[in-house]
Design a protein around this motif. Sequence first.
Motif, PDB file in Angstrom:
ATOM      1  N   GLY A  89       0.893  -1.373   0.023  1.00  0.00           N
ATOM      2  CA  GLY A  89       0.092  -0.049   0.081  1.00  0.00           C
ATOM      3  C   GLY A  89       0.866   1.284   0.113  1.00  0.00           C
ATOM      4  N   TYR A  90       0.342   2.352   0.544  1.00  0.00           N
ATOM      5  CA  TYR A  90       0.884   3.522   0.448  1.00  0.00           C
ATOM      6  C   TYR A  90       1.059   4.121   2.146  1.00  0.00           C
ATOM      7  N   ASP A  91       1.760   5.341   2.100  1.00  0.00           N
ATOM      8  CA  ASP A  91       1.986   5.918   3.405  1.00  0.00           C
ATOM      9  C   ASP A  91       0.615   5.715   4.184  1.00  0.00           C
TER      10      ASP A  91
ATOM     11  N   THR B 104      -2.814   0.460   4.085  1.00  0.00           N
ATOM     12  CA  THR B 104      -2.583  -0.881   3.355  1.00  0.00           C
ATOM     13  C   THR B 104      -3.645  -1.125   2.349  1.00  0.00           C
ATOM     14  N   VAL B 105      -3.348  -1.379   1.010  1.00  0.00           N
ATOM     15  CA  VAL B 105      -4.363  -1.519   0.001  1.00  0.00           C
ATOM     16  C   VAL B 105      -4.492  -2.873  -0.226  1.00  0.00           C
ATOM     17  N   LEU B 106      -3.627  -3.835  -0.616  1.00  0.00           N
ATOM     18  CA  LEU B 106      -3.668  -4.973  -0.829  1.00  0.00           C
ATOM     19  C   LEU B 106      -3.275  -5.912   0.529  1.00  0.00           C
TER      20      LEU B 106
ATOM     21  N   GLY C 170     -11.653  -5.827 -11.038  1.00  0.00           N
ATOM     22  CA  GLY C 170     -12.469  -5.037  -9.951  1.00  0.00           C
ATOM     23  C   GLY C 170     -12.763  -3.635 -10.429  1.00  0.00           C
ATOM     24  N   HIS C 171     -13.526  -3.128  -9.463  1.00  0.00           N
ATOM     25  CA  HIS C 171     -14.140  -1.889  -9.784  1.00  0.00           C
ATOM     26  C   HIS C 171     -12.925  -0.796  -9.417  1.00  0.00           C
ATOM     27  N   ASN C 172     -13.291   0.636  -9.733  1.00  0.00           N
ATOM     28  CA  ASN C 172     -12.163   1.549  -9.470  1.00  0.00           C
ATOM     29  C   ASN C 172     -11.979   1.480  -7.980  1.00  0.00           C
ATOM     30  N   GLY C 173     -10.699   1.621  -7.760  1.00  0.00           N
ATOM     31  CA  GLY C 173     -10.345   1.590  -6.521  1.00  0.00           C
ATOM     32  C   GLY C 173     -10.100   0.343  -5.607  1.00  0.00           C
ATOM     33  N   ALA C 174     -10.397  -0.568  -6.382  1.00  0.00           N
ATOM     34  CA  ALA C 174     -10.199  -2.280  -5.747  1.00  0.00           C
ATOM     35  C   ALA C 174      -8.854  -2.807  -5.517  1.00  0.00           C
ATOM     36  N   GLY C 175      -7.850  -1.840  -6.227  1.00  0.00           N
ATOM     37  CA  GLY C 175      -6.355  -1.994  -6.104  1.00  0.00           C
ATOM     38  C   GLY C 175      -5.613  -2.793  -7.322  1.00  0.00           C
ATOM     39  N   LYS C 176      -6.231  -2.638  -8.533  1.00  0.00           N
ATOM     40  CA  LYS C 176      -5.672  -3.128  -9.706  1.00  0.00           C
ATOM     41  C   LYS C 176      -4.339  -2.641  -9.823  1.00  0.00           C
ATOM     42  N   THR C 177      -4.357  -1.261 -10.033  1.00  0.00           N
ATOM     43  CA  THR C 177      -3.146  -0.571 -10.167  1.00  0.00           C
ATOM     44  C   THR C 177      -2.162  -0.852  -9.214  1.00  0.00           C
ATOM     45  N   THR C 178      -2.517  -0.755  -7.890  1.00  0.00           N
ATOM     46  CA  THR C 178      -1.526  -1.059  -6.711  1.00  0.00           C
ATOM     47  C   THR C 178      -0.982  -2.385  -7.036  1.00  0.00           C
ATOM     48  N   LEU C 179      -1.661  -3.238  -7.292  1.00  0.00           N
ATOM     49  CA  LEU C 179      -1.261  -4.956  -7.638  1.00  0.00           C
ATOM     50  C   LEU C 179      -0.097  -4.957  -8.862  1.00  0.00           C
TER      51      LEU C 179
ATOM     52  N   PRO D 293       1.432   1.448 -18.582  1.00  0.00           N
ATOM     53  CA  PRO D 293       0.736   1.861 -17.463  1.00  0.00           C
ATOM     54  C   PRO D 293      -0.691   2.157 -17.849  1.00  0.00           C
ATOM     55  N   GLN D 294      -1.609   2.558 -16.846  1.00  0.00           N
ATOM     56  CA  GLN D 294      -2.758   3.029 -17.131  1.00  0.00           C
ATOM     57  C   GLN D 294      -2.892   4.270 -17.761  1.00  0.00           C
ATOM     58  N   GLY D 295      -3.471   4.898 -18.503  1.00  0.00           N
ATOM     59  CA  GLY D 295      -3.253   6.031 -19.066  1.00  0.00           C
ATOM     60  C   GLY D 295      -2.547   6.243 -20.068  1.00  0.00           C
TER      61      GLY D 295
ATOM     62  N   SER E 126     -13.506   6.952 -15.519  1.00  0.00           N
ATOM     63  CA  SER E 126     -12.072   6.860 -15.126  1.00  0.00           C
ATOM     64  C   SER E 126     -11.488   8.206 -14.312  1.00  0.00           C
ATOM     65  N   ARG E 127     -11.038   7.871 -13.115  1.00  0.00           N
ATOM     66  CA  ARG E 127     -10.585   8.934 -12.172  1.00  0.00           C
ATOM     67  C   ARG E 127      -9.402   9.406 -12.456  1.00  0.00           C
ATOM     68  N   ALA E 128      -8.878  10.626 -12.253  1.00  0.00           N
ATOM     69  CA  ALA E 128      -7.582  10.868 -12.355  1.00  0.00           C
ATOM     70  C   ALA E 128      -6.725  10.215 -11.804  1.00  0.00           C
ATOM     71  N   GLU E 129      -5.438   9.890 -12.281  1.00  0.00           N
ATOM     72  CA  GLU E 129      -4.397   9.082 -11.752  1.00  0.00           C
ATOM     73  C   GLU E 129      -4.029   9.505 -10.518  1.00  0.00           C
ATOM     74  N   THR E 130      -4.081   8.982  -9.532  1.00  0.00           N
ATOM     75  CA  THR E 130      -3.838   9.437  -8.244  1.00  0.00           C
ATOM     76  C   THR E 130      -2.085   9.024  -7.609  1.00  0.00           C
ATOM     77  N   VAL E 131      -1.896   7.897  -8.601  1.00  0.00           N
ATOM     78  CA  VAL E 131      -0.438   7.312  -8.319  1.00  0.00           C
ATOM     79  C   VAL E 131       0.664   8.297  -8.896  1.00  0.00           C
ATOM     80  N   SER E 132       1.435   8.969  -7.684  1.00  0.00           N
ATOM     81  CA  SER E 132       2.609   9.774  -8.063  1.00  0.00           C
ATOM     82  C   SER E 132       3.666   9.185  -7.856  1.00  0.00           C
ATOM     83  N   LEU E 133       4.375   9.139  -8.729  1.00  0.00           N
ATOM     84  CA  LEU E 133       5.595   8.153  -8.636  1.00  0.00           C
ATOM     85  C   LEU E 133       6.985   9.087  -8.741  1.00  0.00           C
TER      86      LEU E 133
HETATM   87  N1  ADP Z   1      -0.147   6.979  -4.631  1.00  0.00           N
HETATM   88  C1  ADP Z   1      -1.136   6.907  -4.150  1.00  0.00           C
HETATM   89  N2  ADP Z   1      -1.147   7.069  -2.549  1.00  0.00           N
HETATM   90  C2  ADP Z   1      -2.192   6.880  -1.663  1.00  0.00           C
HETATM   91  N3  ADP Z   1      -3.146   6.004  -1.789  1.00  0.00           N
HETATM   92  C3  ADP Z   1      -3.411   5.493  -3.272  1.00  0.00           C
HETATM   93  C4  ADP Z   1      -2.454   5.706  -4.355  1.00  0.00           C
HETATM   94  N4  ADP Z   1      -2.842   5.186  -5.455  1.00  0.00           N
HETATM   95  C5  ADP Z   1      -3.891   4.570  -5.063  1.00  0.00           C
HETATM   96  N5  ADP Z   1      -4.140   4.703  -3.810  1.00  0.00           N
HETATM   97  C6  ADP Z   1      -5.645   4.485  -3.120  1.00  0.00           C
HETATM   98  O1  ADP Z   1      -5.242   2.755  -3.251  1.00  0.00           O
HETATM   99  C7  ADP Z   1      -6.666   2.291  -3.395  1.00  0.00           C
HETATM  100  C8  ADP Z   1      -6.529   1.288  -4.738  1.00  0.00           C
HETATM  101  O2  ADP Z   1      -6.362   2.266  -5.843  1.00  0.00           O
HETATM  102  P1  ADP Z   1      -5.896   1.553  -7.160  1.00  0.00           P
HETATM  103  O3  ADP Z   1      -4.761   0.628  -7.011  1.00  0.00           O
HETATM  104  O4  ADP Z   1      -5.676   2.739  -7.992  1.00  0.00           O
HETATM  105  O5  ADP Z   1      -7.235   0.774  -7.850  1.00  0.00           O
HETATM  106  P2  ADP Z   1      -7.663   0.514  -9.189  1.00  0.00           P
HETATM  107  O6  ADP Z   1      -6.454   0.699 -10.186  1.00  0.00           O
HETATM  108  O7  ADP Z   1      -8.264  -0.892  -9.159  1.00  0.00           O
HETATM  109  O8  ADP Z   1      -8.632   1.661  -9.499  1.00  0.00           O
HETATM  110  C9  ADP Z   1      -7.712   3.472  -3.627  1.00  0.00           C
HETATM  111  O9  ADP Z   1      -8.031   3.654  -2.288  1.00  0.00           O
HETATM  112  C10 ADP Z   1      -6.793   4.736  -3.975  1.00  0.00           C
HETATM  113  O10 ADP Z   1      -7.384   5.787  -3.498  1.00  0.00           O
END
Ligand code: ADP
Length: 255
Positions: free
Chosen positions: A10-12, A15-17, A34-43, A82-84, A248-255
């Motif tokens: 997960g992130y700071d 835990t996401v997964l 999985g739905h939006n927010g399920a954790g696919k991108t995190t996985l 990557p997504q997007g 589709s939500r704006a990418e929240t993953v900042s890397l």
């Molecule tokens: N960079 C990030 N920092 C903190 N939380 C994040 C970050 N990216 C995703 N999340 C959170 O992790 C959860 C799963 O997101 P994500 O893996 O993007 O799901 P999906 O790809 O299935 O839509 C969400 O609750 C999301 O808000």
Amino acid sequence: MLSLSSLTAGYDGGTVLHGLDLEVPEGSVHAVVGHNGAGKTTLIHTVSGLVSTSSGRVELAGADVTRQPAHRRACSGVGLVPQGRRVFPGLTVQEHLALAFGRRSRRERATAQWTPENVKELLPRLAERAGHRGRQLSGGEQQMLAIARALLGQPRLLLLDEPTEGLAPLIVQDIADLIKKTLPDRGLTILVAAPRPAFAADVADRVTILVAGRIADEFSAKELRDEPDRAAEAMGHAAAEGAPASPSRAETVSL
Ligand SMILES: Nc1ncnc2c1ncn2[C@@H]1O[C@H](COP(=O)(O)OP(=O)(O)O)[C@@H](O)[C@H]1O
Ligand SMILES: [Mg+2]
């Protein structure tokens, strides 16, 4: 090829997964739905090394890579689409391909499975658009370019994060054909994230349903085609088809 055991990440913020187990045999296609927010991108990012694992193991072809950073995993054969899509707006198709292929010796160029030339044979639209800049490409062309770029890293395991998001049905079918046939025929193992069970049933050998970072169900594509309601039940809504994809939500993953 890929084995996850008790994977927690997960992130700071939290835990996401939560303790995922997943096996993707060599040459197979595995979809995570999985739905939006399920954790696919995190996985997907945990497999590529962009998100670090808090506990559990990530194994690639039998080697423990849990502590390996993303660039090392890329060298070990993990390719990410990557997504997007993340295409550079100001670079041409040809420049993207040259950049992704990188500096290689003559010998490396001769032995590489994927070269700028043969990815354009695989994806002819890119040959036609070689001189066009990223911003001039359609969504489908950008997706093809993102796939080509990943292939030029010579992956054994290709990770595709929502590769058909926002694309027209004809292009979706082209991408489905690449995922289910063309790329596995060339020796790739594939992990693809997708919001829709129907797409997963079309392209994958096995499908995992992810709900709130946990595996809600896992089955073969055939089981999913025979019992489409099972995916819907696992995902917690009534109909497998007809439900609109989440916006589709704006990418929240900042890397
Ligand atoms: N960079 C990030 N920092 C903190 N939380 C994040 C970050 N990216 C995703 N999340 C959170 O992790 C959860 C799963 O997101 P994500 O893996 O993007 O799901 P999906 O790809 O299935 O839509 C969400 O609750 C999301 O808000
Ligand atoms: Mg995502």
